[in-house]
Design a protein around this motif. Structure first.
Motif, PDB file in Angstrom:
ATOM      1  N   ARG A  71       0.834  -1.209   0.000  1.00  0.00           N
ATOM      2  CA  ARG A  71       0.000   0.000   0.000  1.00  0.00           C
ATOM      3  C   ARG A  71       0.866   1.255   0.000  1.00  0.00           C
ATOM      4  O   ARG A  71       0.556   2.240  -0.661  1.00  0.00           O
ATOM      5  CB  ARG A  71      -0.932   0.006   1.208  1.00  0.00           C
ATOM      6  CG  ARG A  71      -2.002  -1.033   1.120  1.00  0.00           C
ATOM      7  CD  ARG A  71      -2.870  -1.019   2.342  1.00  0.00           C
ATOM      8  NE  ARG A  71      -3.954  -1.965   2.192  1.00  0.00           N
ATOM      9  CZ  ARG A  71      -4.929  -2.088   3.044  1.00  0.00           C
ATOM     10  NH1 ARG A  71      -4.965  -1.350   4.139  1.00  0.00           N
ATOM     11  NH2 ARG A  71      -5.888  -2.966   2.840  1.00  0.00           N
ATOM     12  N   LYS A  72       1.941   1.224   0.754  1.00  0.00           N
ATOM     13  CA  LYS A  72       2.854   2.365   0.811  1.00  0.00           C
ATOM     14  C   LYS A  72       3.412   2.660  -0.573  1.00  0.00           C
ATOM     15  O   LYS A  72       3.467   3.815  -1.012  1.00  0.00           O
ATOM     16  CB  LYS A  72       3.996   2.079   1.796  1.00  0.00           C
ATOM     17  CG  LYS A  72       4.903   3.265   2.040  1.00  0.00           C
ATOM     18  CD  LYS A  72       5.995   2.930   3.039  1.00  0.00           C
ATOM     19  CE  LYS A  72       5.404   2.746   4.412  1.00  0.00           C
ATOM     20  NZ  LYS A  72       6.395   2.546   5.474  1.00  0.00           N
ATOM     21  N   LYS A  73       3.798   1.599  -1.297  1.00  0.00           N
ATOM     22  CA  LYS A  73       4.333   1.781  -2.651  1.00  0.00           C
ATOM     23  C   LYS A  73       3.280   2.377  -3.581  1.00  0.00           C
ATOM     24  O   LYS A  73       3.583   3.231  -4.406  1.00  0.00           O
ATOM     25  CB  LYS A  73       4.855   0.455  -3.207  1.00  0.00           C
ATOM     26  CG  LYS A  73       6.130  -0.008  -2.519  1.00  0.00           C
ATOM     27  CD  LYS A  73       6.823  -1.170  -3.214  1.00  0.00           C
ATOM     28  CE  LYS A  73       5.966  -2.353  -3.459  1.00  0.00           C
ATOM     29  NZ  LYS A  73       6.693  -3.521  -3.975  1.00  0.00           N
ATOM     30  N   GLN A  74       2.029   1.949  -3.430  1.00  0.00           N
ATOM     31  CA  GLN A  74       0.949   2.471  -4.266  1.00  0.00           C
ATOM     32  C   GLN A  74       0.739   3.966  -4.002  1.00  0.00           C
ATOM     33  O   GLN A  74       0.596   4.757  -4.931  1.00  0.00           O
ATOM     34  CB  GLN A  74      -0.348   1.705  -3.992  1.00  0.00           C
ATOM     35  CG  GLN A  74      -1.507   2.178  -4.832  1.00  0.00           C
ATOM     36  CD  GLN A  74      -2.791   1.423  -4.524  1.00  0.00           C
ATOM     37  OE1 GLN A  74      -2.788   0.448  -3.784  1.00  0.00           O
ATOM     38  NE2 GLN A  74      -3.886   1.890  -5.082  1.00  0.00           N
ATOM     39  N   VAL A  75       0.735   4.364  -2.754  1.00  0.00           N
ATOM     40  CA  VAL A  75       0.545   5.771  -2.392  1.00  0.00           C
ATOM     41  C   VAL A  75       1.726   6.609  -2.894  1.00  0.00           C
ATOM     42  O   VAL A  75       1.543   7.692  -3.455  1.00  0.00           O
ATOM     43  CB  VAL A  75       0.347   5.926  -0.866  1.00  0.00           C
ATOM     44  CG1 VAL A  75       0.415   7.379  -0.449  1.00  0.00           C
ATOM     45  CG2 VAL A  75      -0.981   5.304  -0.441  1.00  0.00           C
ATOM     46  N   LEU A  76       2.942   6.099  -2.732  1.00  0.00           N
ATOM     47  CA  LEU A  76       4.123   6.829  -3.186  1.00  0.00           C
ATOM     48  C   LEU A  76       4.144   6.970  -4.713  1.00  0.00           C
ATOM     49  O   LEU A  76       4.514   8.022  -5.235  1.00  0.00           O
ATOM     50  CB  LEU A  76       5.390   6.155  -2.673  1.00  0.00           C
ATOM     51  CG  LEU A  76       5.592   6.285  -1.157  1.00  0.00           C
ATOM     52  CD1 LEU A  76       6.625   5.289  -0.666  1.00  0.00           C
ATOM     53  CD2 LEU A  76       5.966   7.701  -0.775  1.00  0.00           C
TER      54      LEU A  76
END
Length: 183
Positions: A117-122
């Motif tokens: 999820r962090k990668k998607q937001v970034l």
């Protein structure tokens, strides 16, 4: 709200936004939403001339944003607004629920703990903030990332910049950053 293709919710939403983008129509719409139920009450509440009120209400009625009640009074078409909101939610591509949770109003609420999820937001932040192939000095990168962090509980622009570089969304060379496009 009539459209050329009523099955296009994005077009219907754009038309509504365009309708309300004009100040007199927005003021008239707000007056109706706040309880004004006649042209005279709308003019008084919105601070508009009778002519401006009549024109604004005509356009609002034509597009279905304001309707006449059975007793002759005016009302906002809340059903239309609910329908557009419901349709918009149902047509979002999968994965947007993550962005809805962690990004609001173009601002980062917080970074997700889960790495995927962090990668998607970034990735979203990189795509919204930087054009591929354009060179950005560090000062500009910091300004753009700082705006994302205004509402974030525990994330600052330096952290975002480091993640974007580490994940390969941004390439840094001599204090100049370039967004890298995915291969």
């Amino acid at each position: 709200m009539e459209t050329d293709n009523p099955s296009e919710p994005a077009e219907r939403s754009r038309r509504l936004i365009g309708l309300l983008a004009e100040e007199r129509r927005l003021r008239a719409f707000a007056a109706v939403a706040l309880g004004a139920d006649s042209a005279g009450q709308v003019a008084e509440a919105a601070g508009l001339t009778a002519k401006d009120t009549a024109l604004a209400l005509l356009r609002l009625r034509e597009q279905g944003a304001v309707t006449d009640r059975p007793d002759g009074g005016l009302t906002v078409s809340y059903g239309l607004l609910r329908e557009l909101a419901r349709t918009e939610r149902s047509t979002r591509r999968s994965g947007d629920a993550v962005l809805d949770t962690f990004v609001r109003g173009g601002r980062l609420v917080r970074l997700p703990a889960q790495w995927t999820r962090k990668k998607q937001v970034l990735r979203h932040i990189a795509e919204q903030s930087f054009e591929p192939g354009v060179e950005y000095p560090e000062r500009v990168v910091n300004e753009r990332l700082r705006s994302w962090c205004e509402d974030a509980d525990d994330t600052d622009h330096v952290t975002l910049r480091r993640y974007l570089v580490d994940l390969g969304h941004l390439r840094r060379s001599d204090g100049v950053y370039t967004r890298v496009t995915a291969a």
